[in-house]
Design a protein around this motif. Structure first.
Motif, PDB file in Angstrom:
ATOM      1  N   LEU A   1     -77.031 -15.656  28.775  1.00 47.87           N
ATOM      2  CA  LEU A   1     -78.373 -15.164  28.453  1.00 47.87           C
ATOM      3  C   LEU A   1     -78.374 -13.651  28.284  1.00 47.87           C
ATOM      4  O   LEU A   1     -78.854 -13.118  27.268  1.00 47.87           O
ATOM      5  CB  LEU A   1     -79.352 -15.576  29.561  1.00 47.87           C
ATOM      6  CG  LEU A   1     -80.743 -14.930  29.510  1.00 47.87           C
ATOM      7  CD1 LEU A   1     -81.504 -15.397  28.272  1.00 47.87           C
ATOM      8  CD2 LEU A   1     -81.551 -15.235  30.756  1.00 47.87           C
ATOM      9  N   VAL A   2     -77.803 -12.944  29.276  1.00 49.68           N
ATOM     10  CA  VAL A   2     -77.819 -11.480  29.231  1.00 49.68           C
ATOM     11  C   VAL A   2     -77.025 -10.966  28.036  1.00 49.68           C
ATOM     12  O   VAL A   2     -77.465 -10.076  27.304  1.00 49.68           O
ATOM     13  CB  VAL A   2     -77.281 -10.904  30.558  1.00 49.68           C
ATOM     14  CG1 VAL A   2     -76.994  -9.424  30.427  1.00 49.68           C
ATOM     15  CG2 VAL A   2     -78.271 -11.144  31.680  1.00 49.68           C
TER      16      VAL A   2
ATOM     17  N   LEU B   1     -74.218 -22.396  36.463  1.00 48.20           N
ATOM     18  CA  LEU B   1     -75.456 -21.632  36.370  1.00 48.20           C
ATOM     19  C   LEU B   1     -75.175 -20.149  36.162  1.00 48.20           C
ATOM     20  O   LEU B   1     -75.899 -19.465  35.439  1.00 48.20           O
ATOM     21  CB  LEU B   1     -76.293 -21.826  37.636  1.00 48.20           C
ATOM     22  CG  LEU B   1     -77.031 -23.154  37.724  1.00 48.20           C
ATOM     23  CD1 LEU B   1     -77.819 -23.223  39.013  1.00 48.20           C
ATOM     24  CD2 LEU B   1     -77.953 -23.351  36.539  1.00 48.20           C
ATOM     25  N   LEU B   2     -74.115 -19.659  36.788  1.00 46.16           N
ATOM     26  CA  LEU B   2     -73.729 -18.262  36.601  1.00 46.16           C
ATOM     27  C   LEU B   2     -73.408 -18.008  35.130  1.00 46.16           C
ATOM     28  O   LEU B   2     -73.801 -16.996  34.554  1.00 46.16           O
ATOM     29  CB  LEU B   2     -72.505 -17.936  37.467  1.00 46.16           C
ATOM     30  CG  LEU B   2     -72.048 -16.483  37.446  1.00 46.16           C
ATOM     31  CD1 LEU B   2     -73.074 -15.589  38.096  1.00 46.16           C
ATOM     32  CD2 LEU B   2     -70.713 -16.321  38.145  1.00 46.16           C
TER      33      LEU B   2
ATOM     34  N   VAL C   1     -84.584 -21.130  34.513  1.00 48.03           N
ATOM     35  CA  VAL C   1     -83.633 -20.284  33.807  1.00 48.03           C
ATOM     36  C   VAL C   1     -83.285 -20.871  32.442  1.00 48.03           C
ATOM     37  O   VAL C   1     -83.309 -20.177  31.425  1.00 48.03           O
ATOM     38  CB  VAL C   1     -82.348 -20.106  34.644  1.00 48.03           C
ATOM     39  CG1 VAL C   1     -81.273 -19.446  33.826  1.00 48.03           C
ATOM     40  CG2 VAL C   1     -82.638 -19.288  35.862  1.00 48.03           C
TER      41      VAL C   1
ATOM     42  N   ALA D   1     -72.614 -24.397  40.538  1.00 47.51           N
ATOM     43  CA  ALA D   1     -73.052 -23.023  40.785  1.00 47.51           C
ATOM     44  C   ALA D   1     -72.455 -22.085  39.738  1.00 47.51           C
ATOM     45  O   ALA D   1     -73.137 -21.243  39.157  1.00 47.51           O
ATOM     46  CB  ALA D   1     -72.634 -22.574  42.182  1.00 47.51           C
ATOM     47  N   LEU D   2     -71.163 -22.277  39.461  1.00 44.74           N
ATOM     48  CA  LEU D   2     -70.477 -21.459  38.464  1.00 44.74           C
ATOM     49  C   LEU D   2     -71.101 -21.670  37.096  1.00 44.74           C
ATOM     50  O   LEU D   2     -71.290 -20.738  36.315  1.00 44.74           O
ATOM     51  CB  LEU D   2     -68.997 -21.843  38.445  1.00 44.74           C
ATOM     52  CG  LEU D   2     -68.067 -20.811  37.831  1.00 44.74           C
ATOM     53  CD1 LEU D   2     -68.102 -19.533  38.639  1.00 44.74           C
ATOM     54  CD2 LEU D   2     -66.660 -21.351  37.756  1.00 44.74           C
TER      55      LEU D   2
ATOM     56  N   ILE E   1     -79.131 -11.692  24.695  1.00 48.00           N
ATOM     57  CA  ILE E   1     -80.295 -10.847  24.414  1.00 48.00           C
ATOM     58  C   ILE E   1     -79.890  -9.397  24.175  1.00 48.00           C
ATOM     59  O   ILE E   1     -80.615  -8.648  23.550  1.00 48.00           O
ATOM     60  CB  ILE E   1     -81.384 -10.930  25.500  1.00 48.00           C
ATOM     61  CG1 ILE E   1     -80.820 -10.640  26.875  1.00 48.00           C
ATOM     62  CG2 ILE E   1     -82.083 -12.265  25.471  1.00 48.00           C
ATOM     63  CD1 ILE E   1     -81.853 -10.699  27.954  1.00 48.00           C
TER      64      ILE E   1
ATOM     65  N   ILE F   1     -85.948 -20.691  29.673  1.00 45.13           N
ATOM     66  CA  ILE F   1     -86.109 -19.359  29.094  1.00 45.13           C
ATOM     67  C   ILE F   1     -84.869 -18.963  28.303  1.00 45.13           C
ATOM     68  O   ILE F   1     -84.961 -18.401  27.214  1.00 45.13           O
ATOM     69  CB  ILE F   1     -86.392 -18.331  30.208  1.00 45.13           C
ATOM     70  CG1 ILE F   1     -87.736 -18.653  30.852  1.00 45.13           C
ATOM     71  CG2 ILE F   1     -86.388 -16.918  29.667  1.00 45.13           C
ATOM     72  CD1 ILE F   1     -87.967 -17.948  32.158  1.00 45.13           C
TER      73      ILE F   1
ATOM     74  N   PHE G   1     -84.457 -10.884  34.427  1.00 45.36           N
ATOM     75  CA  PHE G   1     -84.465 -12.233  34.981  1.00 45.36           C
ATOM     76  C   PHE G   1     -83.037 -12.777  35.049  1.00 45.36           C
ATOM     77  O   PHE G   1     -82.613 -13.338  36.063  1.00 45.36           O
ATOM     78  CB  PHE G   1     -85.341 -13.136  34.106  1.00 45.36           C
ATOM     79  CG  PHE G   1     -85.552 -14.507  34.658  1.00 45.36           C
ATOM     80  CD1 PHE G   1     -86.195 -14.681  35.866  1.00 45.36           C
ATOM     81  CD2 PHE G   1     -85.111 -15.624  33.975  1.00 45.36           C
ATOM     82  CE1 PHE G   1     -86.398 -15.943  36.377  1.00 45.36           C
ATOM     83  CE2 PHE G   1     -85.303 -16.889  34.473  1.00 45.36           C
ATOM     84  CZ  PHE G   1     -85.955 -17.051  35.691  1.00 45.36           C
TER      85      PHE G   1
ATOM     86  N   PHE H   1     -80.649 -13.620  38.415  1.00 45.16           N
ATOM     87  CA  PHE H   1     -79.969 -14.880  38.515  1.00 45.16           C
ATOM     88  C   PHE H   1     -78.471 -14.696  38.738  1.00 45.16           C
ATOM     89  O   PHE H   1     -77.874 -15.335  39.603  1.00 45.16           O
ATOM     90  CB  PHE H   1     -80.241 -15.575  37.195  1.00 45.16           C
ATOM     91  CG  PHE H   1     -79.934 -16.989  37.232  1.00 45.16           C
ATOM     92  CD1 PHE H   1     -80.581 -17.805  38.133  1.00 45.16           C
ATOM     93  CD2 PHE H   1     -79.009 -17.529  36.379  1.00 45.16           C
ATOM     94  CE1 PHE H   1     -80.288 -19.129  38.182  1.00 45.16           C
ATOM     95  CE2 PHE H   1     -78.725 -18.858  36.422  1.00 45.16           C
ATOM     96  CZ  PHE H   1     -79.359 -19.659  37.318  1.00 45.16           C
ATOM     97  N   ILE H   2     -77.872 -13.774  37.979  1.00 49.37           N
ATOM     98  CA  ILE H   2     -76.432 -13.525  38.092  1.00 49.37           C
ATOM     99  C   ILE H   2     -76.093 -13.007  39.485  1.00 49.37           C
ATOM    100  O   ILE H   2     -75.134 -13.463  40.119  1.00 49.37           O
ATOM    101  CB  ILE H   2     -75.972 -12.514  37.011  1.00 49.37           C
ATOM    102  CG1 ILE H   2     -76.084 -13.140  35.623  1.00 49.37           C
ATOM    103  CG2 ILE H   2     -74.551 -12.052  37.274  1.00 49.37           C
ATOM    104  CD1 ILE H   2     -75.862 -12.164  34.496  1.00 49.37           C
TER     105      ILE H   2
ATOM    106  N   GLY I   1     -76.542 -17.611  33.115  1.00 48.33           N
ATOM    107  CA  GLY I   1     -77.113 -16.283  33.298  1.00 48.33           C
ATOM    108  C   GLY I   1     -76.376 -15.239  32.473  1.00 48.33           C
ATOM    109  O   GLY I   1     -76.997 -14.428  31.787  1.00 48.33           O
ATOM    110  N   VAL I   2     -75.049 -15.284  32.515  1.00 48.15           N
ATOM    111  CA  VAL I   2     -74.252 -14.294  31.780  1.00 48.15           C
ATOM    112  C   VAL I   2     -74.455 -14.461  30.269  1.00 48.15           C
ATOM    113  O   VAL I   2     -74.672 -13.478  29.550  1.00 48.15           O
ATOM    114  CB  VAL I   2     -72.759 -14.422  32.155  1.00 48.15           C
ATOM    115  CG1 VAL I   2     -71.922 -13.522  31.267  1.00 48.15           C
ATOM    116  CG2 VAL I   2     -72.536 -14.071  33.607  1.00 48.15           C
TER     117      VAL I   2
END
Lengths: 291, 330
Positions: free
Chosen positions: B307-308, B300-301, B259, B297-298, B311, B262, A106, A110-111, B304-305
């Motif tokens: 988050l990854v 939100l990027l 996003v 936008a940045l 985890i 979660i 997910f 998104f990325i 995402g990063v």
């Protein structure tokens, strides 16, 4: 509701054409999710990446979108293998694929989406190729070339993969993992290596599907989300592991969407995939992915 | 298995020192301190920023009831949130009931949505539930776009009531409502975690088949958790139209909501009620600062990063990371 044979047969034909394209977007998910149980919800993001690769080489160098993506499939295959290796080490091996692994894909979705947004912006992008404009007329049925080419390439891709899986050694190994990974380990095979190849293959198909998408219509980065429901709907409806099932399910989805957008309006068609998915899950859960 | 359950029970006995009255007291005192602290700063913007952060605390806690405790990933946070948003819009355009009644109805609507979705998909493996929720947001979005009564794709303006008793401005009233919703969500999440429901969900998260064999009514528990989680998410959406005063489908079904709801529990740690709170406070505050200073936008990027990375490196979140450090030191 007005009904005419003319409109109806045109809707059916363009639905089948659309179904051919859906084969190409769903085949990767059938391999990776249906057969090998890796829930790559970032698959549509790779399709969008393919679309933008086609756009970049088409506008910058004037290369045909299909040719550009056919070449790009090779690096994409290796990127896919690397990605699976990372996923395996970080999540699958630790037994955390259900929550963390899903969240990983997910996050990846998104990325990639925001990344494409930052590079290419929110404008609609399109490509130019000789087969995008013309339309073949047969009686009162019209077949646009920009839909016929994706049908041929999409069906060709799936048939090619069916032959690959049934004829080659590694293809048979992929089928073996999908049937019984433990048994493969017992005869000395490595499910991880096989899955790695399959994942690479799946990402490569996504890139080609992206070229087909941008041939059919102009794209923008957030477009990919619309395909998440579609790809999983096709895989579930097609019976999870079956590639001929994928073709049939793609056609069913394509025709249903085309009929809906002809007779109810195009703004309703995104809801079709989800409805089919829910019906399939609610009515025949065991029959579809029976243990 | 054994070591992880041992540490989990160890952690439980340690945190069990915090009894319910104590937690409630902390919440009330903390809320009052927050309100008067913001009041001292005297800017309306601070109340708006705090509303957004609190909304994330509430969303993250609500998501965690199903996602964290049972391990069933709901990607359709935006669908439940938007159900609350549009229930509120409908009530505003028809009967104009007060906000608190609207919140209750929104909660009921979103809870029913959760129950229905759960009933159709929760008998299958968790993956199918996740995929279905992912598509659910898209379908509701399609319905709203085609439904001109709630504004369709053009969106709809919502007028705030002219005056509100006890509060000097409507922003402050909304802030207090969201504060109450956030505290409420956290307390509900905490109550679920400590009840038979939480223990059952934890059991089926570990091994659903084994839990079922040991007599845990897994389907019923998952349905209850989905309904609670959905109802909370809907309730959180209800004040949103009054907060933004203009709602269109892209705002109500915003990807950022899904996003963040979660990412925050996963970053904080999903196994306890405190994890989502920590994750939401950290990430929410960071984003409030980042939206002002960098592009959205940045920003939100970055989520995402983060988050990854989290985890991958700390699969049990900040809470799990701290717990591991403590275990090592002993």
């Amino acid at each position: 509701m007005t009904f005419s044979l003319d409109l109806f047969s045109n809707a059916i034909v363009s639905g089948i054409l659309l179904g051919g394209f859906y084969c190409a977007i769903a085949v990767g998910i059938t391999i990776v999710f249906g057969m090998l149980d890796i829930v790559n919800i970032a698959h549509p993001a790779f399709i969008m990446t393919g679309g933008f690769i086609a756009y970049f080489f088409n506008t910058q160098l004037g290369i045909d979108p299909l040719a550009a993506c056919a070449v790009a499939m090779i690096p994409a295959y290796y990127v896919g293998r690397l990605l699976y290796r990372f996923y395996h080490v970080a999540f699958e091996r630790r037994g955390e694929e259900s929550l963390q692994g899903l969240a990983f894909f997910f996050g990846l979705l998104f990325i990639i989406e925001v990344g494409l947004l930052l590079i290419f912006g929110v404008d609609y992008r399109f490509v130019e190729a000789p087969y995008i404009g013309p339309t073949i007329e047969i009686g009162f049925v019209s077949i646009p070339m920009r839909l016929l080419v994706p049908l041929i390439v999409g069906l060709g891709l799936v048939i090619g993969i069916i032959i690959f899986l049934s004829r080659t050694f590694i293809g048979k190994a992929i089928l073996a993992v999908s049937q019984d990974p433990l048994a493969l380990r017992l005869v000395g095979g490595s499910p991880v290596k096989v899955k790695e190849v399959a994942f690479g293959l799946s990402i490569a198909t996504a890139i080609l599907a992206g070229a087909l998408l941008i041939i059919i219509q102009p794209i923008e980065p957030s477009f990919g989300r619309d395909f998440i429901g579609r790809v999983f709907c096709i895989t579930v409806l097609g019976g999870m592991t079956s590639l001929p099932g994928t073709i049939v399910a793609s056609m069913i989805l394509g025709v249903s969407e085309s009929l809906t957008s002809t007779f109810l309006g195009p703004s309703w068609s995104p809801a079709i995939a989800f409805s089919l998915l829910l019906i399939a899950l609610a009515l025949r859960p065991e029959g579809i992915f029976g243990r | 298995m054994t070591t992880s359950s041992l540490t989990a029970s160890g952690a439980k006995s340690r945190t069990a020192v915090m009894s319910f009255p104590l937690v409630l007291l902390i919440c009330v005192v903390g809320s009052a301190a927050l309100y008067f602290g913001l009041d001292l700063l005297g800017s309306a913007y601070m109340f708006l920023a705090a509303y957004t952060v609190l909304q994330f605390v509430a969303l993250a806690s609500a998501w965690n009831v199903l996602g964290g405790y049972a391990g069933y990933v709901n990607f359709g946070v935006a669908a439940f949130f938007a159900t609350g948003v549009y229930t509120s819009v409908i009530i505003h355009k028809t009967v104009q009931w007060p906000l608190l009644a609207t919140i209750a109805i929104a909660a009921a609507a979103a809870g029913l949505l959760g129950l229905g979705m759960g009933y159709l998909t929760l008998r299958l493996r968790g993956v199918f539930f996740s995929i279905a929720t992912l598509a659910l947001a898209l379908v509701l979005n399609t319905i709203v776009v085609n439904w001109s009564f709630v504004g369709g794709s053009r969106g709809v303006y919502v007028m705030r009531p002219q005056s509100i008793s006890f509060f000097s401005s409507y922003e402050r009233y909304l802030f207090v409502v969201m504060l109450a919703l956030a505290v409420g969500s956290v307390l509900v999440a905490r109550a679920v975690e400590r009840s038979w429901l939480g223990r059952g969900l934890a059991a089926l998260k570990d091994d659903e088949m084994a839990a079922e064999c040991a007599g845990v009514p897994s389907l019923r528990m998952k349905l209850i958790a989905t309904t609670i989680s959905g109802a909370l998410l809907g309730a959180i959406g209800a004040p949103f139209p009054f907060f933004v005063t203009y709602v269109d489908p892209p705002t109500a079904f915003s990807l950022s909501i899904a996003v963040n709801a979660i990412a925050m529990p996963l970053i904080g740690g999903t196994s306890t009620w405190l994890g989502p709170v920590i994750g939401a406070l950290l990430l929410g505050t960071f984003q409030q600062i980042a939206t002002v200073t960098i592009s959205s936008a940045l920003n939100l990027l970055i989520v995402g990063v983060v988050l990854v990375v989290f985890i991958t490196v700390a699969p049990n979140g900040i809470i799990g990371f701290v717990r591991d450090l403590r275990e090592k030191r002993r």
